[in-house]
Design a protein around this motif. Structure first.
Motif, PDB file in Angstrom:
ATOM      1  N   HIS A  48     -15.484  -1.202  -0.489  1.00  0.00           N
ATOM      2  CA  HIS A  48     -15.993  -2.129   0.870  1.00  0.00           C
ATOM      3  C   HIS A  48     -15.125  -3.392   0.770  1.00  0.00           C
ATOM      4  CE1 HIS A  48     -19.327   0.158   2.254  1.00  0.00           C
ATOM      5  NE2 HIS A  48     -19.942   0.240   1.057  1.00  0.00           N
ATOM      6  N   HIS A  49     -13.621  -3.311   0.031  1.00  0.00           N
ATOM      7  CA  HIS A  49     -12.802  -4.482   0.133  1.00  0.00           C
ATOM      8  C   HIS A  49     -12.639  -4.642   1.497  1.00  0.00           C
ATOM      9  CE1 HIS A  49      -9.261  -1.973   0.510  1.00  0.00           C
ATOM     10  NE2 HIS A  49      -9.951  -0.985  -0.014  1.00  0.00           N
ATOM     11  N   ARG A  50     -12.334  -5.995   1.599  1.00  0.00           N
ATOM     12  CA  ARG A  50     -11.757  -6.674   2.959  1.00  0.00           C
ATOM     13  C   ARG A  50      -9.966  -6.871   3.203  1.00  0.00           C
ATOM     14  NH1 ARG A  50     -16.799  -8.482   1.684  1.00  0.00           N
ATOM     15  NH2 ARG A  50     -18.344  -7.960   3.338  1.00  0.00           N
ATOM     16  N   VAL A  51      -9.498  -6.670   1.845  1.00  0.00           N
ATOM     17  CA  VAL A  51      -7.953  -6.864   1.900  1.00  0.00           C
ATOM     18  C   VAL A  51      -7.293  -5.481   2.089  1.00  0.00           C
ATOM     19  CG1 VAL A  51      -8.350  -8.923   0.515  1.00  0.00           C
ATOM     20  CG2 VAL A  51      -8.222  -6.871  -0.807  1.00  0.00           C
ATOM     21  N   PRO A  52      -6.109  -5.473   2.147  1.00  0.00           N
ATOM     22  CA  PRO A  52      -5.434  -4.270   2.217  1.00  0.00           C
ATOM     23  C   PRO A  52      -5.609  -3.244   1.006  1.00  0.00           C
ATOM     24  CG  PRO A  52      -3.760  -5.988   2.981  1.00  0.00           C
ATOM     25  CD  PRO A  52      -5.175  -6.654   2.666  1.00  0.00           C
ATOM     26  N   ALA A  77     -17.890  -2.715 -10.808  1.00  0.00           N
ATOM     27  CA  ALA A  77     -17.241  -2.352  -9.585  1.00  0.00           C
ATOM     28  C   ALA A  77     -16.777  -1.023  -9.583  1.00  0.00           C
ATOM     29  CB  ALA A  77     -16.408  -3.240  -9.347  1.00  0.00           C
ATOM     30  N   VAL A  78     -16.905  -0.314  -8.507  1.00  0.00           N
ATOM     31  CA  VAL A  78     -16.246   1.214  -8.631  1.00  0.00           C
ATOM     32  C   VAL A  78     -15.219   1.005  -7.302  1.00  0.00           C
ATOM     33  CG1 VAL A  78     -17.939   1.604  -6.477  1.00  0.00           C
ATOM     34  CG2 VAL A  78     -16.770   3.266  -8.216  1.00  0.00           C
ATOM     35  N   THR A  79     -14.107   1.670  -7.830  1.00  0.00           N
ATOM     36  CA  THR A  79     -12.849   1.673  -6.801  1.00  0.00           C
ATOM     37  C   THR A  79     -13.041   2.312  -5.619  1.00  0.00           C
ATOM     38  OG1 THR A  79     -12.067   3.466  -7.805  1.00  0.00           O
ATOM     39  CG2 THR A  79     -11.247   1.547  -8.888  1.00  0.00           C
ATOM     40  N   CYS A  80     -12.256   1.695  -4.688  1.00  0.00           N
ATOM     41  CA  CYS A  80     -12.343   2.548  -3.264  1.00  0.00           C
ATOM     42  C   CYS A  80     -11.548   3.969  -3.585  1.00  0.00           C
ATOM     43  CB  CYS A  80     -11.191   1.597  -2.477  1.00  0.00           C
ATOM     44  SG  CYS A  80     -10.721   2.255  -0.867  1.00  0.00           S
ATOM     45  N   GLY A  81     -10.574   3.902  -4.500  1.00  0.00           N
ATOM     46  CA  GLY A  81     -10.065   5.303  -4.434  1.00  0.00           C
ATOM     47  C   GLY A  81     -10.871   6.250  -5.337  1.00  0.00           C
ATOM     48  N   ASN A  82     -10.794   7.539  -5.348  1.00  0.00           N
ATOM     49  CA  ASN A  82     -11.441   8.262  -6.217  1.00  0.00           C
ATOM     50  C   ASN A  82     -10.745   8.714  -7.533  1.00  0.00           C
ATOM     51  OD1 ASN A  82     -13.623   9.183  -4.258  1.00  0.00           O
ATOM     52  ND2 ASN A  82     -12.173  10.417  -3.369  1.00  0.00           N
ATOM     53  N   ALA A  83     -11.278   8.917  -8.603  1.00  0.00           N
ATOM     54  CA  ALA A  83     -11.113   9.009 -10.046  1.00  0.00           C
ATOM     55  C   ALA A  83     -10.023  10.168 -10.159  1.00  0.00           C
ATOM     56  CB  ALA A  83     -11.950   8.946 -10.862  1.00  0.00           C
ATOM     57  N   ASP A  84     -10.041  11.127  -9.150  1.00  0.00           N
ATOM     58  CA  ASP A  84      -9.239  12.473  -9.337  1.00  0.00           C
ATOM     59  C   ASP A  84      -8.100  12.224  -8.523  1.00  0.00           C
ATOM     60  OD1 ASP A  84     -10.352  12.704  -6.951  1.00  0.00           O
ATOM     61  OD2 ASP A  84     -11.265  14.795  -7.185  1.00  0.00           O
ATOM     62  N   GLU A  85      -8.024  11.157  -7.705  1.00  0.00           N
ATOM     63  CA  GLU A  85      -6.727  11.077  -7.111  1.00  0.00           C
ATOM     64  C   GLU A  85      -5.460  10.445  -8.190  1.00  0.00           C
ATOM     65  OE1 GLU A  85      -7.086   9.349  -2.665  1.00  0.00           O
ATOM     66  OE2 GLU A  85      -8.456   8.091  -4.099  1.00  0.00           O
ATOM     67  N   THR A  86      -4.332  10.721  -7.449  1.00  0.00           N
ATOM     68  CA  THR A  86      -3.330  10.200  -8.113  1.00  0.00           C
ATOM     69  C   THR A  86      -2.871   8.833  -7.814  1.00  0.00           C
ATOM     70  OG1 THR A  86      -2.120  12.240  -8.667  1.00  0.00           O
ATOM     71  CG2 THR A  86      -0.727  10.271  -8.843  1.00  0.00           C
ATOM     72  N   ASP A  87      -3.075   7.898  -8.638  1.00  0.00           N
ATOM     73  CA  ASP A  87      -2.659   6.387  -8.217  1.00  0.00           C
ATOM     74  C   ASP A  87      -3.738   6.093  -7.022  1.00  0.00           C
ATOM     75  OD1 ASP A  87      -1.483   3.924  -8.474  1.00  0.00           O
ATOM     76  OD2 ASP A  87       0.170   4.421  -7.098  1.00  0.00           O
ATOM     77  N   ALA A 133     -21.231  -0.930  -8.494  1.00  0.00           N
ATOM     78  CA  ALA A 133     -21.341  -2.080  -7.663  1.00  0.00           C
ATOM     79  C   ALA A 133     -20.172  -2.202  -6.659  1.00  0.00           C
ATOM     80  CB  ALA A 133     -21.189  -3.322  -8.496  1.00  0.00           C
ATOM     81  N   THR A 134     -20.200  -2.879  -5.423  1.00  0.00           N
ATOM     82  CA  THR A 134     -19.257  -2.900  -4.353  1.00  0.00           C
ATOM     83  C   THR A 134     -18.592  -4.375  -4.397  1.00  0.00           C
ATOM     84  OG1 THR A 134     -20.772  -3.402  -2.684  1.00  0.00           O
ATOM     85  CG2 THR A 134     -20.364  -1.090  -3.098  1.00  0.00           C
ATOM     86  N   ALA A 135     -17.529  -4.449  -3.573  1.00  0.00           N
ATOM     87  CA  ALA A 135     -16.908  -6.003  -3.318  1.00  0.00           C
ATOM     88  C   ALA A 135     -18.133  -6.671  -2.818  1.00  0.00           C
ATOM     89  CB  ALA A 135     -15.749  -5.684  -2.432  1.00  0.00           C
ATOM     90  N   ASN A 136     -19.120  -6.389  -2.258  1.00  0.00           N
ATOM     91  CA  ASN A 136     -19.878  -7.435  -1.535  1.00  0.00           C
ATOM     92  C   ASN A 136     -21.026  -8.047  -2.876  1.00  0.00           C
ATOM     93  OD1 ASN A 136     -19.514  -6.430   0.796  1.00  0.00           O
ATOM     94  ND2 ASN A 136     -20.987  -4.818   0.960  1.00  0.00           N
ATOM     95  N   ASP A 137     -20.788  -7.498  -4.049  1.00  0.00           N
ATOM     96  CA  ASP A 137     -21.709  -7.934  -5.231  1.00  0.00           C
ATOM     97  C   ASP A 137     -21.199  -9.074  -5.755  1.00  0.00           C
ATOM     98  OD1 ASP A 137     -22.385  -8.045  -8.147  1.00  0.00           O
ATOM     99  OD2 ASP A 137     -23.789  -6.691  -7.441  1.00  0.00           O
ATOM    100  N   GLU A 138     -21.957 -10.104  -5.996  1.00  0.00           N
ATOM    101  CA  GLU A 138     -21.424 -11.550  -6.487  1.00  0.00           C
ATOM    102  C   GLU A 138     -20.873 -11.329  -7.793  1.00  0.00           C
ATOM    103  OE1 GLU A 138     -24.732 -14.019  -8.326  1.00  0.00           O
ATOM    104  OE2 GLU A 138     -25.758 -12.746  -7.030  1.00  0.00           O
ATOM    105  N   HIS A 139     -21.285 -10.519  -8.706  1.00  0.00           N
ATOM    106  CA  HIS A 139     -20.801 -10.180 -10.037  1.00  0.00           C
ATOM    107  C   HIS A 139     -19.286  -9.548  -9.838  1.00  0.00           C
ATOM    108  CE1 HIS A 139     -25.071 -10.020 -11.059  1.00  0.00           C
ATOM    109  NE2 HIS A 139     -24.566 -10.874 -11.933  1.00  0.00           N
TER     110      HIS A 139
END
Length: 106
Positions: free
Chosen positions: A77-81, A60-70, A12-18
């Protein structure tokens, strides 16, 4: 609001109500590694799963990739920094700050 996992989308993305409701009480998402098909994979040839960071409650899936450090831990699809667990932030459309302190050798 509790929704059975079977009724939630796989990712799910930031657009999802859940996703929005999951953190309404001020708690952060509980991200854990999740293997799933790569976006846009046709299913032909060798299937290669992709490691996502997915919230166990709302998927919800993160914006960053699982293989990235931090990685950025905002939902995709978030709208905040952008924001990482260690507190690094940068604007949407901007470049992530260089983690190497000025004057340090690489």
């Amino acid at each position: 609001m509790t929704t059975p996992a079977a009724e939630l989308p796989e990712l799910a993305t930031a657009n999802d109500e859940h996703v929005r409701a999951c953190t309404a009480d001020g708690v952060d998402h509980d991200y854990r590694p999740h293997l799933g098909p790569r976006p846009g994979s046709s299913g032909r040839g060798v299937a290669r799963d992709h490691a996502y960071l997915r919230c166990v409650w709302c998927h919800a899936v993160t914006c960053g990739n699982a293989d990235e450090t931090d990685p950025c831990i905002e939902p995709y699809h978030h709208r905040v920094p952008h924001r990482t667990r260690l507190g690094t932030t940068w604007p949407i459309g901007g470049n992530r700050p260089d983690p190497t302190p000025k004057g340090a050798r690489r």
